[in-house]
Design a protein around this motif. Structure first.
Motif, mmCIF file in Angstrom:
data_model
loop_
_atom_site.group_PDB
_atom_site.id
_atom_site.type_symbol
_atom_site.label_atom_id
_atom_site.label_comp_id
_atom_site.label_asym_id
_atom_site.label_seq_id
_atom_site.Cartn_x
_atom_site.Cartn_y
_atom_site.Cartn_z
ATOM 1 N N LEU A 175 5.308 51.090 -39.400
ATOM 2 C CA LEU A 175 4.875 50.845 -38.032
ATOM 3 C C LEU A 175 3.517 50.153 -38.089
ATOM 4 O O LEU A 175 2.542 50.729 -38.564
ATOM 5 C CB LEU A 175 4.745 52.159 -37.267
ATOM 6 C CG LEU A 175 4.284 52.016 -35.812
ATOM 7 C CD1 LEU A 175 5.368 51.384 -34.968
ATOM 8 C CD2 LEU A 175 3.885 53.357 -35.232
ATOM 9 N N LEU A 191 -1.030 53.145 -29.384
ATOM 10 C CA LEU A 191 -0.531 53.068 -30.757
ATOM 11 C C LEU A 191 -1.600 52.547 -31.713
ATOM 12 O O LEU A 191 -1.683 52.946 -32.866
ATOM 13 C CB LEU A 191 0.694 52.145 -30.815
ATOM 14 C CG LEU A 191 2.038 52.859 -30.864
ATOM 15 C CD1 LEU A 191 2.198 53.780 -29.682
ATOM 16 C CD2 LEU A 191 3.174 51.864 -30.906
ATOM 17 N N ASN A 225 -1.742 51.620 -40.133
ATOM 18 C CA ASN A 225 -0.279 51.526 -40.254
ATOM 19 C C ASN A 225 0.350 52.751 -40.937
ATOM 20 O O ASN A 225 -0.250 53.336 -41.823
ATOM 21 C CB ASN A 225 0.164 50.300 -41.046
ATOM 22 C CG ASN A 225 -0.368 49.023 -40.437
ATOM 23 O OD1 ASN A 225 -0.723 48.989 -39.265
ATOM 24 N ND2 ASN A 225 -0.446 47.989 -41.238
ATOM 25 N N THR A 259 -0.653 57.840 -34.837
ATOM 26 C CA THR A 259 0.083 56.745 -35.485
ATOM 27 C C THR A 259 -0.660 56.136 -36.663
ATOM 28 O O THR A 259 -0.221 55.135 -37.204
ATOM 29 C CB THR A 259 0.310 55.609 -34.481
ATOM 30 O OG1 THR A 259 -0.980 55.122 -34.098
ATOM 31 C CG2 THR A 259 1.056 56.069 -33.262
ATOM 32 N N ARG A 260 -1.813 56.670 -37.022
ATOM 33 C CA ARG A 260 -2.701 56.089 -38.015
ATOM 34 C C ARG A 260 -3.246 54.739 -37.548
ATOM 35 O O ARG A 260 -3.954 54.077 -38.307
ATOM 36 C CB ARG A 260 -2.013 55.898 -39.373
ATOM 37 C CG ARG A 260 -1.491 57.192 -39.973
ATOM 38 C CD ARG A 260 -1.186 57.008 -41.447
ATOM 39 N NE ARG A 260 -2.395 56.963 -42.241
ATOM 40 C CZ ARG A 260 -2.616 56.102 -43.221
ATOM 41 N NH1 ARG A 260 -1.723 55.190 -43.507
ATOM 42 N NH2 ARG A 260 -3.726 56.152 -43.904
ATOM 43 N N THR A 311 11.681 49.219 -36.310
ATOM 44 C CA THR A 311 10.736 49.905 -37.180
ATOM 45 C C THR A 311 11.455 50.480 -38.395
ATOM 46 O O THR A 311 10.915 50.488 -39.497
ATOM 47 C CB THR A 311 10.015 51.009 -36.388
ATOM 48 O OG1 THR A 311 9.410 50.404 -35.263
ATOM 49 C CG2 THR A 311 8.950 51.679 -37.228
ATOM 50 N N LEU A 371 7.329 54.162 -32.332
ATOM 51 C CA LEU A 371 6.592 55.426 -32.436
ATOM 52 C C LEU A 371 7.561 56.566 -32.730
ATOM 53 O O LEU A 371 7.296 57.435 -33.580
ATOM 54 C CB LEU A 371 5.844 55.680 -31.122
ATOM 55 C CG LEU A 371 5.134 57.026 -30.998
ATOM 56 C CD1 LEU A 371 4.013 57.116 -32.015
ATOM 57 C CD2 LEU A 371 4.584 57.238 -29.598
ATOM 58 N N GLU A 391 -5.404 57.232 -33.754
ATOM 59 C CA GLU A 391 -5.046 57.341 -35.161
ATOM 60 C C GLU A 391 -4.404 58.668 -35.497
ATOM 61 O O GLU A 391 -3.597 58.769 -36.415
ATOM 62 C CB GLU A 391 -6.287 57.104 -36.026
ATOM 63 C CG GLU A 391 -6.801 55.692 -35.879
ATOM 64 C CD GLU A 391 -7.835 55.360 -36.926
ATOM 65 O OE1 GLU A 391 -8.152 56.241 -37.751
ATOM 66 O OE2 GLU A 391 -8.322 54.222 -36.914
ATOM 67 N N TYR A 430 -3.319 61.810 -39.948
ATOM 68 C CA TYR A 430 -2.603 61.943 -38.677
ATOM 69 C C TYR A 430 -1.697 63.144 -38.760
ATOM 70 O O TYR A 430 -1.594 63.797 -39.797
ATOM 71 C CB TYR A 430 -1.840 60.664 -38.342
ATOM 72 C CG TYR A 430 -0.551 60.431 -39.110
ATOM 73 C CD1 TYR A 430 -0.533 60.529 -40.494
ATOM 74 C CD2 TYR A 430 0.628 60.105 -38.450
ATOM 75 C CE1 TYR A 430 0.643 60.308 -41.197
ATOM 76 C CE2 TYR A 430 1.790 59.892 -39.142
ATOM 77 C CZ TYR A 430 1.803 59.989 -40.519
ATOM 78 O OH TYR A 430 2.959 59.775 -41.199
ATOM 79 N N VAL A 479 8.453 56.901 -36.323
ATOM 80 C CA VAL A 479 7.440 57.588 -37.136
ATOM 81 C C VAL A 479 7.482 59.082 -36.891
ATOM 82 O O VAL A 479 7.503 59.895 -37.824
ATOM 83 C CB VAL A 479 6.039 57.035 -36.802
ATOM 84 C CG1 VAL A 479 4.964 57.918 -37.407
ATOM 85 C CG2 VAL A 479 5.914 55.610 -37.289
ATOM 86 N N LEU A 480 7.497 59.469 -35.619
ATOM 87 C CA LEU A 480 7.415 60.884 -35.284
ATOM 88 C C LEU A 480 8.624 61.652 -35.790
ATOM 89 O O LEU A 480 8.533 62.822 -36.143
ATOM 90 C CB LEU A 480 7.294 61.066 -33.762
ATOM 91 C CG LEU A 480 5.992 60.540 -33.171
ATOM 92 C CD1 LEU A 480 5.895 60.884 -31.695
ATOM 93 C CD2 LEU A 480 4.794 61.116 -33.915
ATOM 94 N N PRO A 493 1.107 48.652 -35.531
ATOM 95 C CA PRO A 493 0.876 48.463 -34.091
ATOM 96 C C PRO A 493 0.370 47.071 -33.733
ATOM 97 O O PRO A 493 0.647 46.579 -32.649
ATOM 98 C CB PRO A 493 -0.177 49.519 -33.759
ATOM 99 C CG PRO A 493 0.001 50.555 -34.796
ATOM 100 C CD PRO A 493 0.415 49.835 -36.039
#
Lengths: 336, 430, 235
Positions: free
Chosen positions: B331, B204, B216, B211-212, B325, B68, B208, B151, B71-72, B333
């Motif tokens: 990503l 996760l 993904n 993290t969508r 990742t 996570l 959404e 997101y 992504v962030l 989940p």
């Protein structure tokens, strides 16, 4: 204001399914709590034991169906249950003989047992997937409903229907019967009392001449019986899918700990509390509230505390809350 | 490291080289990169289990938190989404904090008789109120270009930074769980970590806006060059053509770049772990593990030390998760199967040698290698035992379809056998 | 030869150092023998040695002439030894009657009359027969513990500090009951912290120091012995 319809709606979507689910969890938690009480470890393989038992029942059911045997309106699986139980009991005793006994003789730390149980869990998970495959298997047959929603509506003239499935009623009846027999066994028979004594105070039980091997064997036999019945009921009521039994482990642990680990009565209470919480917290109350409110009004949004995606988060939250507030559980459990 | 350890590592690298020659260098390097990440996770678990005897069944959850973070940190922010939902999400988080504070207040101030029901009421009302703000904000965010974003996005920072941040987030989650369960029986920690990892993965999967979810997040920025850029560069093409196919060479070079980064991280963590283990702190940890009562009688604060070591281990798992990742570039989940991969890490630690960092590292290498190679092995095995059956045999098809699952059996059996017959692992603790 | 003849016992726990050295303890039928001594003198260890809970390197234990040195504790229960541990000596979650039933677990015959005898001995237990034993007072718990051991109809009853942690009044009552049990012909071996009171009801006393016999005599003689009084009975 339409209280009657609201109640029927609530019963249909919350009370009836949650009761059946609670009975299944309670049976599962009983197995976990028994193993904990006697062998003193958290058995991570319990979900797979349920899965294994159910698989055996399914295979036997298919064989019976092929032979043309049926129970009429009742699912054939009930007839296959004894076979599934026998196979699962043998399997559980074998794992004890070849895995857990070694650590018992060595007097290993409980956590070592727990890790070994994870190993057992994986072997079982692999076996199950090789034997029956990872997919959904449906094996329920016989009549579907005791009363369908439409019949109920016609019968009562209400807007809402209350459907009661055969499997739900069977679940509850079988679960109650199993619990009654279990408690009779634990409270009234010599072997049952010996098990309770062993769970209460191992050293003194040994001094009293109680044979630990016998008690352990008995615990596995009962656990395997409970696991097979719980898994089969769950599979009949919902569906059989190997993966589900990995997920159901958490609510079962939560129920056992909530009730007070090592306490059979607690496990049953815990099972129902977890089930009711899970369903009531993830149910969307929109329609329910609309019936209770004034005519023509409906609340905005789904009126749901948590989305259904987080069903098992509920059991985790319960678990954490119990650990924080009262780690011994509702009925004071064995050890913390 | 002992001679025996060196020998095992030698054998492993020979195997890898065999794969390089036999299959391809691309495959070998691909396996090696994942071996390195596995080794880091395995070190994390070893810190918890080997140093302190803590059983963490939630490794995948902490790894996912690292993912996570990747992504962030790295993805560009979605300005529109922030505009329509940022305030709502912010308010919801604030509401959550207030709710927690309110619950603590109620538990400390309401008379015992009403406490349970008061707490329950506060929580239910709080959740309903928060959802009033939260649900519409989420709907608005997820409505923005759902096929591509939907997101909030991230902070558009270099992805390598997420390795640190991922460790920090995982450490935070570990602290919370440890705080609750570490005073209790060891199995409770295990059950609680199983729970937290399920929840993290559920968040996760289903949040959404963050993290969508199952859609993904793909195309995470890389810390290393892209294959296409390499191929397009004339200098590289000239250089690579000496070794063979340019596309293959580009892929190998990219993997080598990752390799360098991963080796660096592994080396740092390994060095720190070894220093920690040999320091007075490490000796104290092992003393606590071996005789908790004696250590606590000597005035050691067992719970605080356990919390420390648990948080550290979680942080390492988080770092590995972020790296994983980063390597995947996406990503997904649903790919974190909580028990299965957690278990794999455990097999690594126990087979490698619990309590020994070199052992844990070796375990990470060997078990990942086996896990990858067990699939063709299982296939081969099933084909072999079904050889005598007719091609149209139902059983044959069924068994071959189930071949993929033989590696679960293999790993489980391996764990049980090692626990029983060589409980100290390949490279035992000194 | 005495009914219980545990002679020259030497041994300790596991492979650790010897805790008792050349220690001899004997009890006659219908008599009370008490083991006293300062803290850490090996009193409880000596009793555990008699009951087979530690490995003896030397010495032998004979019960009624039968050599039981190599028997496990459970087997010793079968040949007529009853043991009441000092702590955790009842099943707290089970009722008083279930505790007594568990005491009789190895018996295949009808034990109702023994149950009656125990209830006659400890009338309060009859009233509380259906209560969980964990809910009883300290003195009543000890009665349950003794009652449980009596259910096998032992020929030798061993009590490890039965009066630890109970009030003086309860202690006197418990000693009365123990005298009563001895009168039925059962041999009683008891480890006691309250040395003076215990020696008052004892036929024989064994004073242990550092795991060795220091004084061995009748209870009365030990109470009268000035050296014993000075060193172990507080003057």
């Amino acid at each position: 204001m339409d209280i009657l319809n609201a109640l029927v709606l609530f019963a249909n979507y919350v009370f009836v399914p949650a009761t059946a689910y609670g009975a299944q969890l309670a049976l599962g938690a009983l197995g976990v709590t028994l193993i904990f009480g006697i062998l003193r470890f958290a058995n991570f393989a319990h979900g797979e034991l349920m899965s294994f038992g159910t698989m055996a029942v399914i295979l036997a059911t298919w064989a019976l169906q092929d032979m043309g045997v049926s129970l009429g309106p009742l699912p054939t699986a009930l007839l296959a249950l004894p076979f599934g139980i026998a196979v699962t009991v043998v399997f559980a005793l074998l794992t004890d003989r070849y895995v857990f006994r070694f650590y018992r003789v060595k007097k290993s730390d409980p956590i070592i047992y727990a890790i070994a149980s994870v190993g057992v869990m994986f072997v079982m998970a692999g076996l199950i997937r090789v034997i029956i495959g990872p997919d959904d298997q449906s094996f329920a047959d016989g009549a579907r409903f005791i009363i369908t929603a439409r019949d109920f509506k016609e019968l009562t003239g209400l807007e809402e229907g209350l459907a009661i499935r055969v499997t739900q009623v069977i679940t509850i009846i079988v679960a109650l019967a199993v619990m009654a027999v279990l408690f009779w066994f634990l409270q009234r028979t010599r072997s049952g009392k010996a098990m309770r004594a062993y769970s209460d105070n191992e050293d003194l039980a040994l001094l009293s001449g109680i044979d630990p091997d016998k008690v352990v064997r008995m615990a596995w036999i009962i656990t395997a019986i409970l696991a097979t019945i719980a898994g089969t009921l769950y599979g009949l009521d919902k569906t059989y899918k190997p993966f589900i039994f990995q997920q159901i482990l958490l609510p079962i642990f939560a129920a056992a700990i909530l009730g007070g680990i090592g306490q059979p009565v607690g496990a049953i209470l815990g099972g129902f509390v977890v089930a009711y919480s899970e369903v009531t917290i993830t149910y969307a109350y929109k329609k329910f509230l609309a019936y209770l409110g004034p005519e023509g009004w409906a609340p905005e949004g789904l009126m749901q505390f948590l989305s259904t995606d987080y069903k098992f988060a509920v059991s985790f939250i319960i678990l954490v809350a119990v650990l924080l507030v009262r780690p011994t559980g509702i009925i004071r459990g064995k050890v913390i | 490291m002992s001679q025996r350890g060196a020998l095992y590592f030698g054998i492993f690298f020979l195997l890898l080289i065999a794969v390089g020659f036999g299959q391809s260098w691309n495959v070998a390097l691909g396996i090696l990169n994942l071996c390195l990440i596995s080794a880091i996770m395995s070190l994390g678990v070893n810190i918890q289990w080997g140093y302190a005897g803590l059983f963490n069944v939630g490794v995948m959850g902490f790894t996912a938190l690292g993912g996570l973070a990747a992504v962030l940190i790295s993805m560009p922010p979605v300005a529109e989404a922030w505009a329509v939902g940022g305030v709502g999400i912010g308010l919801s988080l604030l509401g959550l904090l207030i709710l927690v504070a309110a619950v603590i207040f109620v538990r400390n101030n309401v008379p015992r008789v009403f406490r349970f029901w008061a707490t329950l009421a506060v929580i239910l009302v709080g959740v309903v109120l928060i959802r009033l703000v939260y649900a519409p904000a989420v709907d608005r965010i997820e409505a923005i270009n759902p096929a591509h974003t939907g997101y909030l996005g991230g902070f558009n920072l270099p992805i390598v930074l997420s390795w640190v941040v991922g460790g920090a987030i995982a450490a935070g989650a570990g602290w919370l769980i440890g705080k609750i369960t570490l005073g209790l029986r060891a199995d409770y920690l295990a059950i609680a970590t199983l729970g937290i990892s399920e929840i993290i993965l559920a968040v996760l999967k289903y949040e959404e806006w963050l993290t969508r979810g199952v859609k993904n997040v793909t195309g995470l920025p890389r810390p290393v060059p892209y294959e296409v850029d390499l191929i397009a560069s004339a200098d590289f093409a000239a250089f690579a053509s000496r070794f063979g196919e340019v596309a293959d060479a580009a892929s190998v070079v990219v993997k080598l770049c990752y390799l360098v980064l991963f080796v660096a991280v592994l080396a740092i963590i390994m060095w720190l772990s070894e220093r920690a283990l040999k320091s007075p702190w490490g000796r104290m940890m092992r003393a606590i593990r071996d005789n908790r009562d004696a250590a606590s009688a000597m005035g050691k604060d067992v719970k605080a030390r356990h919390l420390q070591v648990f948080v550290l281990g979680c942080a390492v798992c988080g770092i590995a998760g972020a790296m994983l990742t980063t390597l995947d570039g996406q990503l997904t989940p649903t790919s974190y199967i909580p028990l299965r991969f957690t278990f794999l890490i455990w097999v690594m630690v126990i087979i490698g040698g619990s309590g020994n960092n070199w052992g844990a590292m070796l375990g990470g290498f060997v078990i990942w290698f086996l896990w990858i190679q067990a699939e063709p092995l299982g296939n081969w095995f099933m084909h072999a035992i079904t050889l005598f059956m007719g091609d149209d045999s139902w059983l044959k098809g069924h068994l071959i379809a189930g071949a993929a699952y033989t590696r679960l059996i293999l790993m489980g059996a391996l764990l049980l056998l090692v626990m029983r017959f060589a409980p100290r692992g390949l490279i035992p603790e000194r | 030869m005495s009914f219980l003849d545990a002679s020259h016992m030497t041994g300790g726990y596991g492979r650790g150092a010897d805790i008792i050295k050349d220690c001899t303890i004997t009890v006659e039928k219908g008599e009370i023998a008490v083991v006293v001594g300062p803290n850490g003198a090996g009193k409880s260890t000596a009793m555990k040695a008699v009951f087979g809970m530690l490995n003896l390197r030397e010495g032998a234990v004979l019960l009624d002439g039968q050599d039981i040195t190599d028997m496990a504790p459970q087997e010793r229960v079968r040949v007529g030894m009853g043991f009441v541990p000092q702590v955790r000596n009842i099943f707290v979650s089970m009722t008083v009657e279930e505790n007594l039933e568990m005491g009789a677990f190895i018996r295949d015959d009808d034990f109702q009359d023994t149950l009656g005898q125990v209830y006659d001995l400890f009338p309060v237990l009859r009233d509380k027969r259906n209560q969980p034993a964990g809910e009883l007072s300290g003195g009543q718990r000890q009665q349950v513990a003794v009652g449980r051991a009596l259910m096998t109809r032992p020929r030798l009853l061993m009590l490890d500090e039965p009066t630890a942690g109970v009030s003086p009044i309860v202690m006197d009552e418990l000693f009365d009951r123990i005298l009563e049990i001895a009168r039925t012909g059962i041999a009683i071996l008891m480890v006691e912290q309250n040395a003076r009171q215990a020696l008052e009801i004892a036929d024989h006393g064994f004073v242990l120091v550092n795991g060795e016999n220091r004084f061995t005599d009748t209870g009365k003689a030990l109470l009268a012995n000035p050296e014993v009084r000075r060193s172990f009975l507080g003057g």
